[in-house]
Design an enzyme around this catalytic site. Structure first.
Site, PDB file in Angstrom:
ATOM      1  N   ASP A  33       0.872  -1.209  -0.067  1.00  0.00           N
ATOM      2  CA  ASP A  33       0.008   0.069  -0.070  1.00  0.00           C
ATOM      3  C   ASP A  33       0.780   1.303   0.030  1.00  0.00           C
ATOM      4  N   LEU A  35      -0.054   3.915   1.409  1.00  0.00           N
ATOM      5  CA  LEU A  35      -0.688   4.904   2.381  1.00  0.00           C
ATOM      6  C   LEU A  35      -0.854   6.397   2.065  1.00  0.00           C
ATOM      7  N   ASP A  59       4.346   1.972  -4.508  1.00  0.00           N
ATOM      8  CA  ASP A  59       3.226   2.650  -5.233  1.00  0.00           C
ATOM      9  C   ASP A  59       2.943   1.501  -6.397  1.00  0.00           C
ATOM     10  N   ILE A  60       2.002   1.326  -6.781  1.00  0.00           N
ATOM     11  CA  ILE A  60       1.633   0.188  -7.693  1.00  0.00           C
ATOM     12  C   ILE A  60       1.865   0.803  -9.103  1.00  0.00           C
ATOM     13  N   THR A 125     -16.047  -2.285  -9.713  1.00  0.00           N
ATOM     14  CA  THR A 125     -17.412  -1.604  -8.938  1.00  0.00           C
ATOM     15  C   THR A 125     -18.572  -1.629 -10.024  1.00  0.00           C
ATOM     16  N   ASP A 126     -19.700  -1.882  -9.347  1.00  0.00           N
ATOM     17  CA  ASP A 126     -20.917  -1.727  -9.934  1.00  0.00           C
ATOM     18  C   ASP A 126     -21.116  -0.277 -10.771  1.00  0.00           C
ATOM     19  N   GLU A 127     -20.611   0.794 -10.259  1.00  0.00           N
ATOM     20  CA  GLU A 127     -20.457   2.134 -11.028  1.00  0.00           C
ATOM     21  C   GLU A 127     -19.837   2.099 -12.558  1.00  0.00           C
ATOM     22  N   TYR A 153     -14.056   8.967 -11.661  1.00  0.00           N
ATOM     23  CA  TYR A 153     -13.798   7.529 -10.813  1.00  0.00           C
ATOM     24  C   TYR A 153     -14.222   6.324 -11.746  1.00  0.00           C
ATOM     25  N   LYS A 157     -12.162   3.163 -13.538  1.00  0.00           N
ATOM     26  CA  LYS A 157     -12.464   1.878 -13.000  1.00  0.00           C
ATOM     27  C   LYS A 157     -12.901   0.946 -14.674  1.00  0.00           C
ATOM     28  N   LEU A 193     -20.257   8.147   2.668  1.00  0.00           N
ATOM     29  CA  LEU A 193     -21.478   8.494   3.341  1.00  0.00           C
ATOM     30  C   LEU A 193     -21.668   7.979   4.687  1.00  0.00           C
ATOM     31  N   VAL A 209     -26.502  15.917   2.921  1.00  0.00           N
ATOM     32  CA  VAL A 209     -27.357  14.952   1.932  1.00  0.00           C
ATOM     33  C   VAL A 209     -27.303  15.815   0.659  1.00  0.00           C
ATOM     34  N   TYR A 210     -26.794  15.136  -0.290  1.00  0.00           N
ATOM     35  CA  TYR A 210     -26.778  15.580  -1.866  1.00  0.00           C
ATOM     36  C   TYR A 210     -28.105  15.804  -2.303  1.00  0.00           C
ATOM     37  N   GLY A 278     -23.412  14.859 -12.141  1.00  0.00           N
ATOM     38  CA  GLY A 278     -23.334  13.807 -12.926  1.00  0.00           C
ATOM     39  C   GLY A 278     -23.839  12.618 -12.016  1.00  0.00           C
TER      40      GLY A 278
HETATM   41  P1  NAD Z   1      -9.798   3.064  -0.067  1.00  0.00           P
HETATM   42  O1  NAD Z   1      -9.765   4.301  -0.638  1.00  0.00           O
HETATM   43  O2  NAD Z   1     -10.568   2.803   1.232  1.00  0.00           O
HETATM   44  O3  NAD Z   1      -8.532   2.284  -0.171  1.00  0.00           O
HETATM   45  C1  NAD Z   1      -7.583   2.384  -1.180  1.00  0.00           C
HETATM   46  C2  NAD Z   1      -6.288   2.064  -0.849  1.00  0.00           C
HETATM   47  O4  NAD Z   1      -5.345   2.038  -1.853  1.00  0.00           O
HETATM   48  C3  NAD Z   1      -5.647   2.855   0.407  1.00  0.00           C
HETATM   49  O5  NAD Z   1      -5.282   2.009   1.390  1.00  0.00           O
HETATM   50  C4  NAD Z   1      -4.602   3.828  -0.415  1.00  0.00           C
HETATM   51  O6  NAD Z   1      -3.571   3.900   0.171  1.00  0.00           O
HETATM   52  C5  NAD Z   1      -4.162   2.599  -1.558  1.00  0.00           C
HETATM   53  N1  NAD Z   1      -3.668   3.289  -2.701  1.00  0.00           N
HETATM   54  C6  NAD Z   1      -3.891   4.317  -3.364  1.00  0.00           C
HETATM   55  N2  NAD Z   1      -3.047   4.550  -4.326  1.00  0.00           N
HETATM   56  C7  NAD Z   1      -2.127   3.613  -4.545  1.00  0.00           C
HETATM   57  C8  NAD Z   1      -1.078   3.396  -5.075  1.00  0.00           C
HETATM   58  N3  NAD Z   1      -0.698   4.134  -6.242  1.00  0.00           N
HETATM   59  N4  NAD Z   1      -0.168   2.170  -4.827  1.00  0.00           N
HETATM   60  C9  NAD Z   1      -0.445   1.570  -3.813  1.00  0.00           C
HETATM   61  N5  NAD Z   1      -1.489   1.766  -2.966  1.00  0.00           N
HETATM   62  C10 NAD Z   1      -2.484   2.697  -3.232  1.00  0.00           C
HETATM   63  O7  NAD Z   1     -10.993   2.145  -1.176  1.00  0.00           O
HETATM   64  P2  NAD Z   1     -11.941   0.943  -0.600  1.00  0.00           P
HETATM   65  O8  NAD Z   1     -13.310   1.491  -0.519  1.00  0.00           O
HETATM   66  O9  NAD Z   1     -11.272   0.111   0.202  1.00  0.00           O
HETATM   67  O10 NAD Z   1     -11.919   0.511  -2.114  1.00  0.00           O
HETATM   68  C11 NAD Z   1     -10.992  -0.620  -2.719  1.00  0.00           C
HETATM   69  C12 NAD Z   1     -11.290  -1.073  -3.816  1.00  0.00           C
HETATM   70  O11 NAD Z   1     -12.706  -1.737  -4.096  1.00  0.00           O
HETATM   71  C13 NAD Z   1     -11.082  -0.011  -4.885  1.00  0.00           C
HETATM   72  O12 NAD Z   1     -10.414  -0.556  -6.401  1.00  0.00           O
HETATM   73  C14 NAD Z   1     -12.549   0.538  -5.481  1.00  0.00           C
HETATM   74  O13 NAD Z   1     -12.721   0.745  -6.577  1.00  0.00           O
HETATM   75  C15 NAD Z   1     -13.388  -0.849  -5.198  1.00  0.00           C
HETATM   76  N6  NAD Z   1     -14.622  -0.785  -4.655  1.00  0.00           N
HETATM   77  C16 NAD Z   1     -15.013  -0.171  -3.593  1.00  0.00           C
HETATM   78  C17 NAD Z   1     -16.452  -0.150  -3.272  1.00  0.00           C
HETATM   79  C18 NAD Z   1     -16.936   0.674  -2.202  1.00  0.00           C
HETATM   80  O14 NAD Z   1     -17.893   0.804  -1.705  1.00  0.00           O
HETATM   81  N7  NAD Z   1     -16.041   1.361  -1.104  1.00  0.00           N
HETATM   82  C19 NAD Z   1     -17.470  -0.907  -4.082  1.00  0.00           C
HETATM   83  C20 NAD Z   1     -17.059  -1.542  -5.217  1.00  0.00           C
HETATM   84  C21 NAD Z   1     -15.687  -1.601  -5.504  1.00  0.00           C
HETATM   85  P1  TYD Z   2     -20.391   7.708  -1.338  1.00  0.00           P
HETATM   86  O1  TYD Z   2     -20.166   7.073   0.054  1.00  0.00           O
HETATM   87  O2  TYD Z   2     -19.452   8.612  -1.876  1.00  0.00           O
HETATM   88  O3  TYD Z   2     -20.430   6.406  -2.337  1.00  0.00           O
HETATM   89  P2  TYD Z   2     -20.654   6.269  -4.162  1.00  0.00           P
HETATM   90  O4  TYD Z   2     -20.512   7.767  -4.705  1.00  0.00           O
HETATM   91  O5  TYD Z   2     -19.537   5.756  -4.744  1.00  0.00           O
HETATM   92  O6  TYD Z   2     -22.067   5.763  -4.128  1.00  0.00           O
HETATM   93  O7  TYD Z   2     -22.012   8.318  -1.557  1.00  0.00           O
HETATM   94  C1  TYD Z   2     -22.908   7.353  -1.427  1.00  0.00           C
HETATM   95  C2  TYD Z   2     -24.249   7.978  -1.869  1.00  0.00           C
HETATM   96  O8  TYD Z   2     -24.452   9.298  -0.629  1.00  0.00           O
HETATM   97  C3  TYD Z   2     -24.028   8.734  -3.254  1.00  0.00           C
HETATM   98  O9  TYD Z   2     -25.304   8.918  -3.780  1.00  0.00           O
HETATM   99  C4  TYD Z   2     -23.817  10.203  -2.625  1.00  0.00           C
HETATM  100  C5  TYD Z   2     -24.249  10.406  -1.250  1.00  0.00           C
HETATM  101  N1  TYD Z   2     -23.637  11.290  -0.429  1.00  0.00           N
HETATM  102  C6  TYD Z   2     -24.251  12.306   0.331  1.00  0.00           C
HETATM  103  O10 TYD Z   2     -25.542  12.711   0.243  1.00  0.00           O
HETATM  104  N2  TYD Z   2     -23.600  13.180   1.064  1.00  0.00           N
HETATM  105  C7  TYD Z   2     -22.172  13.099   1.203  1.00  0.00           C
HETATM  106  O11 TYD Z   2     -21.728  13.928   2.091  1.00  0.00           O
HETATM  107  C8  TYD Z   2     -21.633  11.866   0.496  1.00  0.00           C
HETATM  108  C9  TYD Z   2     -20.134  11.957   0.832  1.00  0.00           C
HETATM  109  C10 TYD Z   2     -22.318  11.244  -0.093  1.00  0.00           C
END
Ligand code: NAD
Ligand code: TYD
Length: 339
Positions: A33, A35, A59-60, A125-127, A153, A157, A193, A209-210, A278
Site C-alpha cells: 500500500d 499509504l 506505489d503500484i 465496481t458496479d459504477e 472515478y 475503473k 456517506l 445530503v446531496y 453527474g
Molecule cells: P480506499 O480508498 O479505502 O482504499 C484504497 C487503498 O489503496 C488505500 O489504502 C490507498 O493508500 C491505496 N492506494 C492508493 N493509491 C495507491 C498506489 N498508487 N499504490 C498502492 N496503494 C495505493 O478504497 P476502498 O473503498 O477500500 O476500495 C477498494 C477497491 O474496491 C477500489 O478498487 C474500489 O474501486 C473498489 N470498490 C469499492 C467499493 C466501495 O463501496 N468502497 C465498492 C466496489 C468496489
Molecule cells: P459515497 O459514499 O461517496 O459512495 P458512491 O458515490 O461511490 O456511491 O456516496 C454514497 C451516496 O451518498 C451517493 O449517492 C452520494 C451520497 N452522499 C451524500 O448525500 N452526502 C455526502 O456527504 C456523501 C459523501 C455522499
C-alpha cells in the site's frame, strides 16, 4: 500459496487482509500500500506481527519497485484493491484517478506476466455500468450490461476492467474481475456517506445530503464482499466477470435517517446541499452468477449490518478520530465550504 493484496491498508483491502490471514494460516499474505490519505496502517493492527503476514509500502505505478518485489516474492495470486476510490475527489482532480486506477493496473499485470502469477484479480465496481432509473425497480445490472460511466472515478475503473480483459485475451494472463455494489462496515474512511454520517452525528454536526437524498445505493456489508472475492480467486473461471450485491437497495435519505435513529440523534441535523455533478441515480446488482456458479451467499442484511457497523464506530473511536482530526478536516472544508 503467496498472495499479494494491493491497497490493503484501505477499507475493503484491510478487511480482506484480516480475513485471509486468519482463514489461511498456511498461506503467506503480503499487503502492499502507498499509504495515501486513504491508507491507514492502524487498519492492519489486528494482523500486524502475525507469522503469515507482512506489509510493504510502495506505489503500484512504480514499475521498477513492483518488478523487484514480484521477482523477490514470486506471488501466486495478486488481488488489486489499490485505487483512488472517492467519486467527489475524482470530480475535483481526475488525473490521479487515471494514474492509479488505470496505469497502476497495467504495471501490476505486466509484472504478473513477467513473473508467472497464476491469477490477477481486479476489484471493480458496479459504477462501471452507470446508473438505473429510480422508477424501474425491475431493472438490475448484469455482467453483460453495457459499460456506461458517469464520473472520472467510474470511467477509470471501467478502463481498467477493459485492460484486464484485453490482457487475458491477448496475452493469456489468468484474470478475474469482481464488480461489487457499495460497501459499508468497519474501517470505512469517514469521507464516504455511512461513516461520515456516523462520525458527524456523534459530534452533533450537520449531515450533508446531496440533492433530495433520493439516490439509491445497493449496500453490502464489507465481509460479504471479501468472502465473495475469496471464492472467485479460488474457484472463479478464468477471464470471467462476477457481479456482487445482496439486494439491499436504500435511498440515501433512508440510510441517514436509520443511522440518526440508532444514535438517538435528531433529523434536524440533516442539511440538503447542492447535488453532486453527474450524480448516478440508482445502482442495483444481480448477483445470480456468483450465487449459482460459486455458491456465494451474503451473511448480512442491511438492517443487521448497519447496527453492527454503528456499534464498531462507537467501540473504535480512536481509529476514526485520528483520521477526523488530521488531513481530513482540511479536505472537508474544501469540499463543503461553498455548498
Ligand atoms: P480506499 O480508498 O479505502 O482504499 C484504497 C487503498 O489503496 C488505500 O489504502 C490507498 O493508500 C491505496 N492506494 C492508493 N493509491 C495507491 C498506489 N498508487 N499504490 C498502492 N496503494 C495505493 O478504497 P476502498 O473503498 O477500500 O476500495 C477498494 C477497491 O474496491 C477500489 O478498487 C474500489 O474501486 C473498489 N470498490 C469499492 C467499493 C466501495 O463501496 N468502497 C465498492 C466496489 C468496489
Ligand atoms: P459515497 O459514499 O461517496 O459512495 P458512491 O458515490 O461511490 O456511491 O456516496 C454514497 C451516496 O451518498 C451517493 O449517492 C452520494 C451520497 N452522499 C451524500 O448525500 N452526502 C455526502 O456527504 C456523501 C459523501 C455522499
Amino acid at each position: 500459496m503467496k498472495i499479494l493484496i494491493t491497497g490493503g491498508a484501505g477499507f475493503i483491502g484491510g478487511n480482506f487482509a484480516h480475513m485471509m490471514v486468519n482463514r489461511y494460516p498456511e498461506d503467506q499474505i503480503v499487503v502492499l500500500d502507498l499509504l495515501t490519505y486513504a491508507g491507514n496502517l492502524e487498519t492492519l493492527d489486528p494482523v500486524m506481527g502475525k507469522e503469515n503476514f507482512s506489509f510493504v509500502k510502495g506505489d503500484i505505478c512504480d514499475r521498477e519497485f513492483i518488478e523487484d518485489l514480484f521477482a523477490k516474492e514470486q506471488f501466486d495470486i495478486v488481488v488489486n484493491f489499490a485505487a483512488e476510490s472517492h467519486v467527489d475527489r475524482s470530480i475535483e482532480d481526475p488525473g490521479i484517478f487515471l494514474r492509479t486506477n488505470i496505469m497502476g493496473v497495467q504495471v501490476l499485470m505486466d509484472a504478473c506476466r513477467k513473473y508467472g502469477v497464476k491469477r490477477f484479480h481486479q476489484v471493480s465496481t458496479d459504477e462501471v455500468y452507470g446508473d438505473l432509473p429510480l422508477d424501474r425497480p425491475d431493472l438490475l445490472f448484469h455482467e453483460d450490461t453495457p459499460i456506461h460511466t458517469s464520473s472520472p472515478y467510474s470511467a477509470s475503473k471501467a478502463a481498467a476492467d477493459l485492460l484486464v480483459l484485453a490482457y487475458h485475451r491477448t496475452y493469456g494472463l489468468g484474470v478475474t474481475i469482481s464488480r461489487c455494489s457499495n460497501n459499508y462496515g468497519p474501517y470505512h474512511f469517514p469521507e464516504k456517506l455511512i461513516p461520515l454520517v456516523i462520525s458527524r452525528a456523534l459530534a452533533d454536526e450537520s449531515i450533508p445530503v446531496y440533492g433530495e437524498g433520493a439516490n439509491v445505493r445497493d449496500w453490502l456489508y464489507v465481509t460479504d464482499h471479501c468472502s465473495a472475492i475469496d471464492l472467485i480467486i479460488r474457484n472463479g473461471r478464468d477471464g470471467e466477470v462476477y457481479n456482487i450485491g445482496g439486494h439491499n437497495e436504500k435511498s440515501n435519505l433512508d440510510v441517514v435517517k436509520t443511522i440518526l435513529k440508532a444514535l438517538g440523534k435528531s433529523e434536524d441535523l440533516i442539511t440538503f446541499v447542492k447535488d453532486r455533478p453527474g450524480h448516478d441515480l440508482r445502482y442495483a446488482m444481480d448477483p445470480e452468477k456468483i450465487e449459482n456458479e460459486l455458491g456465494w451467499v451474503p451473511e448480512y442484511r442491511f438492517e443487521e449490518g448497519i447496527q453492527k457497523t454503528i456499534r464498531w464506530y462507537l467501540d473504535n473511536r480512536d481509529w476514526w478520530t485520528h483520521i477526523v482530526n488530521g488531513e481530513y478536516r482540511n479536505y472537508y472544508e474544501r469540499m463543503y465550504a461553498d455548498r
